[in-house]
Write a protein that holds these residues in place. Structure first.
Motif, PDB file in Angstrom:
ATOM      1  N   PRO A 145       3.700  18.639   3.491  1.00  0.00           N
ATOM      2  CA  PRO A 145       3.544  17.536   2.523  1.00  0.00           C
ATOM      3  C   PRO A 145       4.882  17.005   2.008  1.00  0.00           C
ATOM      4  O   PRO A 145       5.081  15.796   1.887  1.00  0.00           O
ATOM      5  CB  PRO A 145       2.723  18.165   1.394  1.00  0.00           C
ATOM      6  CG  PRO A 145       2.006  19.308   2.030  1.00  0.00           C
ATOM      7  CD  PRO A 145       2.941  19.818   3.085  1.00  0.00           C
ATOM      8  N   ARG A 146       5.805  17.911   1.740  1.00  0.00           N
ATOM      9  CA  ARG A 146       7.105  17.470   1.215  1.00  0.00           C
ATOM     10  C   ARG A 146       7.922  16.758   2.290  1.00  0.00           C
ATOM     11  O   ARG A 146       8.539  15.721   2.034  1.00  0.00           O
ATOM     12  CB  ARG A 146       7.870  18.662   0.648  1.00  0.00           C
ATOM     13  CG  ARG A 146       9.125  18.239  -0.078  1.00  0.00           C
ATOM     14  CD  ARG A 146       9.779  19.383  -0.784  1.00  0.00           C
ATOM     15  NE  ARG A 146      10.831  18.903  -1.665  1.00  0.00           N
ATOM     16  CZ  ARG A 146      11.600  19.677  -2.379  1.00  0.00           C
ATOM     17  NH1 ARG A 146      11.437  20.984  -2.361  1.00  0.00           N
ATOM     18  NH2 ARG A 146      12.540  19.166  -3.141  1.00  0.00           N
ATOM     19  N   TRP A 157       9.560  20.938  -6.704  1.00  0.00           N
ATOM     20  CA  TRP A 157       9.011  19.649  -6.283  1.00  0.00           C
ATOM     21  C   TRP A 157       7.493  19.687  -6.382  1.00  0.00           C
ATOM     22  O   TRP A 157       6.846  20.691  -6.045  1.00  0.00           O
ATOM     23  CB  TRP A 157       9.420  19.344  -4.849  1.00  0.00           C
ATOM     24  CG  TRP A 157       8.870  18.038  -4.351  1.00  0.00           C
ATOM     25  CD1 TRP A 157       9.367  16.798  -4.628  1.00  0.00           C
ATOM     26  CD2 TRP A 157       7.732  17.828  -3.523  1.00  0.00           C
ATOM     27  NE1 TRP A 157       8.616  15.837  -4.020  1.00  0.00           N
ATOM     28  CE2 TRP A 157       7.590  16.441  -3.326  1.00  0.00           C
ATOM     29  CE3 TRP A 157       6.812  18.674  -2.930  1.00  0.00           C
ATOM     30  CZ2 TRP A 157       6.592  15.880  -2.558  1.00  0.00           C
ATOM     31  CZ3 TRP A 157       5.801  18.115  -2.156  1.00  0.00           C
ATOM     32  CH2 TRP A 157       5.688  16.742  -1.980  1.00  0.00           C
ATOM     33  N   GLN A 158       6.943  18.589  -6.838  1.00  0.00           N
ATOM     34  CA  GLN A 158       5.494  18.420  -6.879  1.00  0.00           C
ATOM     35  C   GLN A 158       5.163  17.065  -6.296  1.00  0.00           C
ATOM     36  O   GLN A 158       5.854  16.083  -6.579  1.00  0.00           O
ATOM     37  CB  GLN A 158       4.975  18.484  -8.332  1.00  0.00           C
ATOM     38  CG  GLN A 158       5.190  19.807  -8.983  1.00  0.00           C
ATOM     39  CD  GLN A 158       4.683  19.785 -10.419  1.00  0.00           C
ATOM     40  OE1 GLN A 158       3.783  19.052 -10.759  1.00  0.00           O
ATOM     41  NE2 GLN A 158       5.272  20.609 -11.255  1.00  0.00           N
TER      42      GLN A 158
END
Length: 140
Positions: A37-38, A137-138
């Motif tokens: 995802p990141r 990180w989100q």
């Protein structure tokens, strides 16, 4: 060996293909290629993406942010180790310049690449500053 260069659309590029080039280049050791995802957000969030391909297979990636008027920041320049020292990195940088004519190019060099950039026309700038995040990180 024929290398073709293309301007890719960040929203449509094959994320697995880009991650493979990062891994093959060694840059994957310093980028979140295993955090899909990141890494996907990272690639999709750029606004200038240039790929180098040999027989359709990606062997180089330049991931950038640009305002198309004053500065282009090269976030990543990755070339598969099997294709390094063949001028692909230099050509990716030339392609960036071709797509953003008259615009300054800025980057932060990895420690092992500091000797490379003067060879391709960059000068050091000794007042760069980096602030690392304090929170994890989100996904927004």
């Amino acid at each position: 060996m024929t290398i073709e260069y293309e301007l890719a659309t960040p929203a449509e590029v094959d994320i697995e293909e880009v991650a493979r080039v990062y891994a093959e280049s060694g840059l994957g050791d310093r980028r979140p290629v295993d955090d899909t995802p990141r890494f996907t957000a990272m690639v999709r969030g750029c606004n200038l993406l240039v790929l180098a391909r040999e027989q359709g297979r990606a062997v180089g990636v330049a991931r950038c942010l640009t305002d198309d008027s004053y500065v282009t920041y090269v976030s990543d320049l990755a070339v598969s180790k099997s294709h390094q020292h063949l001028g692909i990195g230099r050509r990716l940088l030339d392609e960036i310049e071709r797509h953003t004519p008259g615009v300054k190019i800025v980057l932060l060099a990895a420690p092992e690449a500091q000797d490379y950039y003067p060879k391709v026309g960059f000068t050091p700038h000794h007042s760069a500053w980096v602030r690392s995040p304090t929170d994890p990180w989100q996904r927004p």
